[in-house]
Each structure stands twice: as structure tokens, then as C-alpha cells.
Motif scaffolding. Structure first.
Motif, PDB file in Angstrom:
ATOM      1  N   ILE A   1     -10.252  21.094  13.288  1.00 32.47           N
ATOM      2  CA  ILE A   1      -9.087  21.059  14.186  1.00 32.47           C
ATOM      3  C   ILE A   1      -9.039  22.215  15.180  1.00 32.47           C
ATOM      4  O   ILE A   1      -8.172  22.224  16.058  1.00 32.47           O
TER       5      ILE A   1
ATOM      6  N   TYR B   1      -8.624  21.588  18.860  1.00 32.35           N
ATOM      7  CA  TYR B   1      -7.417  20.913  19.332  1.00 32.35           C
ATOM      8  C   TYR B   1      -6.366  21.879  19.884  1.00 32.35           C
ATOM      9  O   TYR B   1      -5.368  21.442  20.453  1.00 32.35           O
TER      10      TYR B   1
ATOM     11  N   THR C   1      -0.899  22.808  19.778  1.00 32.52           N
ATOM     12  CA  THR C   1      -1.799  21.787  20.298  1.00 32.52           C
ATOM     13  C   THR C   1      -1.063  20.884  21.290  1.00 32.52           C
ATOM     14  O   THR C   1       0.176  20.842  21.314  1.00 32.52           O
TER      15      THR C   1
ATOM     16  N   ASN D   1      -2.055  17.678  21.177  1.00 27.44           N
ATOM     17  CA  ASN D   1      -2.303  16.395  20.520  1.00 27.44           C
ATOM     18  C   ASN D   1      -1.961  16.457  19.030  1.00 27.44           C
ATOM     19  O   ASN D   1      -2.845  16.394  18.169  1.00 27.44           O
TER      20      ASN D   1
ATOM     21  N   GLU E   1      -3.380  13.584  16.794  1.00 29.26           N
ATOM     22  CA  GLU E   1      -4.796  13.624  16.441  1.00 29.26           C
ATOM     23  C   GLU E   1      -5.052  14.645  15.328  1.00 29.26           C
ATOM     24  O   GLU E   1      -5.892  14.419  14.446  1.00 29.26           O
TER      25      GLU E   1
ATOM     26  N   GLU F   1      -3.976  13.059  12.156  1.00 29.59           N
ATOM     27  CA  GLU F   1      -4.944  12.039  11.730  1.00 29.59           C
ATOM     28  C   GLU F   1      -6.070  12.675  10.924  1.00 29.59           C
ATOM     29  O   GLU F   1      -6.532  12.106   9.922  1.00 29.59           O
ATOM     30  N   GLN F   2      -6.507  13.840  11.358  1.00 29.34           N
ATOM     31  CA  GLN F   2      -7.541  14.561  10.600  1.00 29.34           C
ATOM     32  C   GLN F   2      -7.012  14.947   9.222  1.00 29.34           C
ATOM     33  O   GLN F   2      -7.735  14.875   8.220  1.00 29.34           O
TER      34      GLN F   2
END
Length: 543
Positions: A254, A257, A276, A278, A281, A284-285
Motif C-alpha cells: 500500500i 497509494y 491517500t 484512493n 483501493e 481492497e488490499q
């Protein structure tokens, strides 16, 4: 009442009760300051550190013992204030490691965790001093290892461990001469005993619930401003609950990001913080590793007006690039309008308000670091009780941080004077650190209790002069004590005496003292500045 095990829920209650016990008695701990000056803050620092730990514990969705222990460790780490708070956070860090993968603790488990806590704290301190909180932790842990061999009841076990901690605390004046002379026990050790007593009370039913407290500064400002000069606009936090979590690998996944990333935890739970653009995203990780909880996403471009920092970044909406990093930036700690302005005149980028009675936390330093954009960031703590928190922030941060161990405002100013923009980062670190040795600091304040230091009888309300961390002068007149103090710490080798006067004095009063100093030291250059500091009538810089 017989209890054979401590599970996660009980540990949680013990931490909360321990924090309450300390909160109820923090004034008592503050009063154990060696010097009878109005800056005793050990109790306050430890209480605030515990409050941070409690906040983290209460936000945990899991009552698993190792999760609670990690929450205490992580919360106290970020909230650690002062040397006592940092040491306390290291004790919790060691304890958490000692109970890893355990679902409940018997007396043997608890004794081993206490020992691991003590070992971890000792390793974290460069030069451990006996007769302090470290000694109380170590001797009680060593006794715990003996007690657990015969005692299987948690209540009886803790009673005996706490008794040993109290006995060690009583002996701290025999280990440290300054404690004996002041007639006090170690304040940090007393704080630790209070936490242990509170924890025991949670088991026996003698505990007090902690009321939810409003965060400092919350709701102080109702107006909002929109700040477009932030590259990564969303402060994203969440907890991952899963199996076999590799925190190091997740960090690498990450880090592209955003920035200001922090990932702490263990194989079963990890707390994530990142700035970040995002957040989806990033989460999601996290979902690939387990379930997410305590999700918090804040738009940092909408901040309370008093929280907006001046950052050397531009919005990427128009495709422009982030400005190049400054070569050097500075963070310092001080209190008082005049001293703050003086540091800003030296081009200090961020001044953290604090010092005596108000030590910044590790998190305060991390926030200041996040607000800067520089290749190398120098931190000037300007107080011996703040250096450890600054160093702890350095260890956590990914930035190139150099802590200059200034123990007073005059030392911090001297370090800035020694800075050379064309020198390398390491050369400046050496030059600034060397400059600290050239400064003698004097301070004039008042006594808050009766005592005797260096065979000087001191009564509550007396004016006292402190030089080189020692009480040199006592009297009932601020100017007379100031002159007497300077006569004992100013030498022929010195060339200049700089006077910073506090918020309780007028310019006329300070000017009168300045003239008296000129008469006393005609060969020395005398400079007078408004410092605006509380507690200390005068701060003297002698060089």
C-alpha cells in the motif's frame, strides 16, 4: 474470590481500571517531582498515555486477549508523553509480545509477560537508571516469577506482586540520592503501582468506570476551511482481522497509494493508517487479508481552521507536480508567544506548543513530521523529558529525522545558530549537537512545597534559581535570586547573558533586572527578550 485465568475481556477491564486509578491520583504523582517547582508532570504524562491506550482498547471490536494487549501497546505508543510515558508504552509493548497467541493467562503466563515487559523497557532506554519506574518494573517482575511457582490464584498473585512493587518503590530513595534528599519516592514508579492497583481492582470489583472524555480541542472551532494544497486528501484508518497477516508485506503493497503510512499489529490483527486519494483501493488490499472493522475516512482538505498546516504541496487536479522537497526543515517545542516568535525568526517550520507541564506525545511529533516536506527534518525537543518521545517518533516515521537532544530553550536556539545550510545533514547534526555543550541554562521559578535540596531549606512559595539542573539559590525576591543564581553560574569565560522574561513580568521589571545584571557583569554582553513563558519568571542563556 479465586480467579485462575485472565481472558481478553478481563484484561480490557483491568487496563481501563488501571488508567482510572492513575487519573484519580495524577496530582499525587505530579507532586513527587524531585525539584519543588511547578512543572511536575509525570502523573499527567502517564495518565494521558494511559488514556490513549484506553481509547485504542475501547475501539477494538475483538476481546481476544492478544488483540487487547496489542491495542494497549499501540495506543500507548502513539500517545506516549514524557520519559515516563514512553517507558510505560515500552512496558506495554513487551507485555503484548509476552502474551502473543495466548487466549488466557494464568499466573505463570502473567509473570513471564511482566518479565518480558521489563526487559523490553530496559532495552529501550539508552542509560537505564536504577531507582526509577524501571527498577519497580524489574524487581516486581522478578518476584512474580518466584510467586507464580506456588501461587495459582490471580488475585493473590497480583496482591503479592503489587506488594513487592510497593516495597521497591519505598527503596527508590536509597537508590537515587536526589530522591532521598528531596524526601520523595520515584514518581514514575508510583504511577506504575497505581496502574497495577487499579488493574487488581477490576478483578475484585473495586474499580471505577472511565467516563468518555472529549478529545482535546474537539468542538473548539466550528468553522471549516477548504484546503486544496494537500496531495493525498483522505486520512484512511481501519483494522484488519485475519489469520497470518504479514504486516511488512502489506506495508509494501500500500505504500504506493499515499504517504504518512503506519501499519502496526500482529498475525491476527493489524491497524492501518495512510493518507491517500484512493481509500477504496487500499481497503481492497486489506480485504484480501481478512475482515475490516473500525473504518474511518476523513477528508483532510476540510479541516478545523486551527488544524491546517502550511504544506509545500500543490493539488494534482491540474496535473501539476508536487513541489520539490526542501533540503532541511525544523520542528521545535516551546511555550510562550515570545519564544515561539523567536524560533520562527530562525525559520523553524513547525513549533509544537509545549514544554514543562505539557509534554507533546509521540503522535504530536508524527503529525508535525507529516505536515512537512523536506529531505531531512531536525527535531529540537528543548526539554529532557521530551527527547524520548521525539526519538520514538523518529523510529516510527519513514522520513529522515534527526533529533538534536536539546534540554532547554537556550540550547535549542544555540543549535539553530550552529546550523549551516551548505553543510550536509550529518555535519549539521554534529555541529548542532556540539553547540549544546556551549550553553549554560539558568531558570527562576517558585517552590510548590517545603523541602531541602543541596542543604538549602526551601519553603513553599520561595523563589528558587536553577542552574545546570541544580537548585543554586533560594530567596523571596525574584531579582535578588536571579542575580545570586547568575553569580554562581556565570564565569569569566562566558561572554554573553541572554534574558528571556516570562508572562508574569512587565517589560519595566525585566528591564530593571537587565540593568542590575549589567552592573554585576560589566564585561559581559546582556540581551533582553520577551519570552512569554509560564512557570519560569526568567530563563537565562549563558554562552
Amino acid at each position: 474470590m479465586k480467579v485462575e485465568y485472565i481472558d481478553g475481556e478481563l484484561l480490557k477491564n483491568m487496563v481501563v481500571a488501571g488508567a482510572q486509578s492513575l487519573e484519580n491520583n495524577k496530582k499525587l504523582v505530579n507532586a513527587l517531582n524531585v525539584f519543588p517547582v511547578p512543572d511536575g508532570d509525570t502523573g499527567t504524562n502517564m495518565a494521558l498515555t494511559m488514556q490513549s491506550a484506553v481509547k485504542e482498547v475501547k475501539s477494538s471490536k475483538s476481546n481476544a486477549l492478544s488483540v487487547i494487549a496489542d491495542a494497549v501497546a499501540n495506543g500507548s505508543l502513539m500517545g506516549a508523553r514524557g520519559n515516563s510515558g514512553v517507558i510505560l508504552s515500552q512496558l506495554f509493548r513487551g507485555f503484548a509480545k509476552g502474551v502473543k497467541d495466548k487466549e488466557k493467562l494464568n499466573t505463570t503466563d502473567l509473570a513471564n509477560a511482566f518479565k518480558n515487559a521489563s526487559d523490553t523497557a530496559y532495552k529501550a532506554v539508552m542509560k537505564p537508571t536504577e531507582g526509577t519506574i524501571l527498577t519497580v518494573a524489574r524487581e516486581s517482575a522478578e518476584k512474580a516469577l518466584e510467586i507464580c511457582k506456588k501461587e495459582k490464584d490471580i488475585v493473590s498473585f497480583l496482591e503479592k506482586v503489587i506488594f513487592e512493587a510497593e516495597e521497591t518503590l519505598k527503596r527508590t530513595p536509597d537508590m537515587l540520592e536526589v530522591l532521598k534528599e528531596a524526601g520523595v519516592v520515584d514518581s514514575g514508579g508510583k504511577g506504575l503501582v497505581l496502574i497495577l492497583q487499579g488493574g487488581l481492582g477490576a478483578i475484585t470489583g473495586e474499580t471505577v468506570n472511565i467516563e468518555e472524555e472529549q478529545e482535546q480541542g474537539e468542538n473548539e472551532v466550528s468553522s471549516y476551511v477548504f484546503d486544496e494544497n494537500i496531495e493525498f486528501g483522505y486520512c484512511t484508518e481501519f483494522i484488519i482481522n485475519g489469520d497470518n497477516i504479514d504486516t511488512d508485506r502489506f506495508k509494501s503493497l500500500i505504500e504506493t497509494y499515499g504517504d504518512s503510512m503506519l501499519v502496526v499489529g500482529n498475525e491476527n490483527v493489524a491497524k492501518v493508517h495512510i493518507h491517500t486519494n484512493n481509500p477504496g483501493e487500499v481497503m481492497e488490499q486489506g480485504l484480501k487479508l481478512g475482515e475490516l472493522s473500525d473504518i474511518k475516512i476523513d477528508n483532510m482538505r476540510k479541516q478545523h481552521s486551527h488544524q491546517v498546516f502550511e504544506e509545500n504541496v500543490v493539488d494534482k487536479k491540474d496535473g501539476s507536480k508536487k513541489e520539490e522537497k526542501k533540503k532541511y526543515a525544523f520542528i521545535t517545542v516551546t511555550m510562550g508567544e515570545g519564544l515561539t516568535n523567536i524560533f520562527k525568526d530562525f525559520n523553524v517550520d513547525h513549533v509544537i506548543e509545549g514544554g514543562q507541564t505539557m509534554n507533546p506525545s509521540t503522535e504530536d511529533f508524527l503529525k508535525a513530521i507529516d505536515a512537512l516536506n523536506a529531505e531531512t527534518i531536525y527535531i529540537l525537543p528543548n526539554n529532557s523529558n521530551i527527547i524520548m518521545a521525539a526519538n520514538q517518533a523518529k523510529e516510527i516515521s519513514k522520513e529522515n529525522i534527526k533529533v538534536i537532544p536539546s534540554k532547554s530553550v537556550p540550547q535549542g536556539i544555540a543549535a539553530l545558530v550552529a546550523f549551516n545550510d551548505i553543510s550536509t545533514a550529518d555535519e549539521n547534526e554534529q555541529q548542532m549537537t556540539e553547540a549544546l555543550k556551549e550553553i549554560t541554562t539558568g531558570q527562576v521559578t517558585y517552590a510548590v512545597r517545603d523541602t531541602s535540596i543541596n542543604d538549602l531549606p526551601i519553603n513553599k512559595g520561595d523563589i528558587i534559581g536553577i542552574g545546570n539542573n541544580d537548585i543554586k539559590s533560594v530567596g523571596d525576591d525574584v531579582n535578588k535570586v536571579s542575580i545570586d543564581l547568575l553569580s554562581k553560574i556565570v564565569t569569566e569565560e562566558h561572554e554573553m547573558v541572554t534574558v528571556f522574561y516570562g508572562e508574569d513580568l512587565t517589560n519595566e521589571e525585566a528591564d530593571l533586572l537587565s540593568k542590575q545584571i549589567e552592573q554585576k557583569f560589566p564585561e559581559h554582553e546582556i540581551e533582553l527578550y520577551y519570552g512569554g513563558q509560564s512557570i519560569y519568571y526568567y530563563i537565562f542563556s549563558i554562552e
